[in-house]
Design an enzyme around this catalytic site. Structure first.
Site, short mmCIF file in Angstrom:
data_model
loop_
_atom_site.label_atom_id
_atom_site.label_comp_id
_atom_site.label_asym_id
_atom_site.label_seq_id
_atom_site.Cartn_x
_atom_site.Cartn_y
_atom_site.Cartn_z
N ASP A 1 0.81 -1.21 0.00
CA ASP A 1 0.00 0.00 0.00
C ASP A 1 0.85 1.27 0.00
O ASP A 1 1.99 1.28 0.45
CB ASP A 1 -0.88 0.04 1.26
CG ASP A 1 -2.07 -0.90 1.18
OD1 ASP A 1 -2.12 -1.76 0.28
OD2 ASP A 1 -2.95 -0.78 2.06
N HIS B 1 -5.21 9.29 0.53
CA HIS B 1 -5.21 8.49 1.74
C HIS B 1 -6.09 9.09 2.84
O HIS B 1 -5.76 9.08 4.03
CB HIS B 1 -3.78 8.26 2.26
CG HIS B 1 -3.62 6.95 2.97
ND1 HIS B 1 -3.88 6.79 4.31
CD2 HIS B 1 -3.24 5.74 2.53
CE1 HIS B 1 -3.66 5.54 4.65
NE2 HIS B 1 -3.28 4.87 3.58
N HIS C 1 -6.02 3.05 -4.12
CA HIS C 1 -5.98 3.27 -2.66
C HIS C 1 -6.34 4.72 -2.32
O HIS C 1 -5.85 5.25 -1.34
CB HIS C 1 -4.58 2.88 -2.14
CG HIS C 1 -4.49 2.67 -0.65
ND1 HIS C 1 -5.40 1.95 0.07
CD2 HIS C 1 -3.56 3.09 0.25
CE1 HIS C 1 -5.03 1.93 1.36
NE2 HIS C 1 -3.93 2.63 1.49
N HIS D 1 3.62 -2.38 3.21
CA HIS D 1 3.68 -1.01 2.69
C HIS D 1 4.99 -0.76 1.95
O HIS D 1 6.05 -1.09 2.48
CB HIS D 1 3.53 0.00 3.83
CG HIS D 1 2.17 -0.03 4.47
ND1 HIS D 1 1.82 -0.99 5.39
CD2 HIS D 1 1.09 0.77 4.30
CE1 HIS D 1 0.56 -0.78 5.75
NE2 HIS D 1 0.09 0.27 5.12
ZN LIG Z 1 -2.77 2.97 3.18
#
Ligand SMILES: [Zn+2]
Length: 198
Positions: free
Chosen positions: A21, A76, A72, A166
């Site tokens: 991510d 954010h 995504h 991540h």
């Molecule tokens: Zn995230």
């Protein structure tokens, strides 16, 4: 397109799907791509639109290496209280940013920032993206040290798990190093790295 949140790796038995991510993030994403290539792992990259606009060449590298893409969100944000209309506008903007970087890109998945799903799953599904959750998160955002990440990954993995990691949002060098160490150990234990089941 189902709106239920997928958290299962493709194939039966000891399969695991790695998902990353908050990128693209040049320093760590490019090193991660090298690690994934070395271990012949196909993964999913859940991209933030703002990062895509800043680093489109990294998105092209991700796609060229055969990985799959997810949305995504643009920036954010926590979308848990957003209206469907506001969510749709953000998700469309993110996909447009991805397609400016890679015109033929297929954006297969959506993951809500912070896992704060709210009304996002149905909106994502209507736009042709499967909501993608996870079964294992190892707190690599802390970050706790590479040794601890390796331990959490090896202790926490279960058959069919989608794993949240991540490559963006901060210094993710420990995440990259942990994947490089964990991959051969899991392979030796007869695990297979697959893409998500949906
Ligand atoms: Zn995230």
């Amino acid at each position: 397109m189902g709106a239920d949140i997928l958290d299962t790796a493709r194939g039966g038995g000891r399969t695991v799907s790695l998902t990353f991510d908050d990128g693209p993030n040049p320093a760590d994403t490019l090193r991660l791509l090298t690690v994934l290539r070395r271990h012949r792992i196909a993964a999913v990259f859940l991209l933030c639109g703002g990062q895509v606009e800043a680093h489109p060449e990294v998105v092209r590298r991700i796609v060229a290496d055969g990985h799959h893409l997810g949305n995504h969100s643009m920036h954010h944000d926590d979308m848990s209280t957003w209206s469907a209309e506001r969510i749709e506008a953000d998700l469309r903007e993110t996909n447009e940013a991805i397609r400016r970087a890679v015109p033929a890109a297929r954006v297969r998945y959506f993951r809500a920032p912070y896992g704060a799903w709210g009304a996002t799953p149905a909106v994502a599904a209507a736009l042709g993206m499967r909501p993608l959750g996870w079964r294992l998160a190892v707190g690599d955002w802390e970050p706790p040290g590479t040794d601890e990440l390796v331990r959490r990954l090896l202790d926490g993995v279960t058959p069919g798990a989608v794993v949240l990691l991540h490559d963006g949002g901060g210094d993710r060098s420990q995440s990259v190093a942990a994947v490089d160490r964990v991959a051969p150990v899991l392979r030796a234990r007869r695990w297979r790295f697959t893409l998500p089941a949906g």
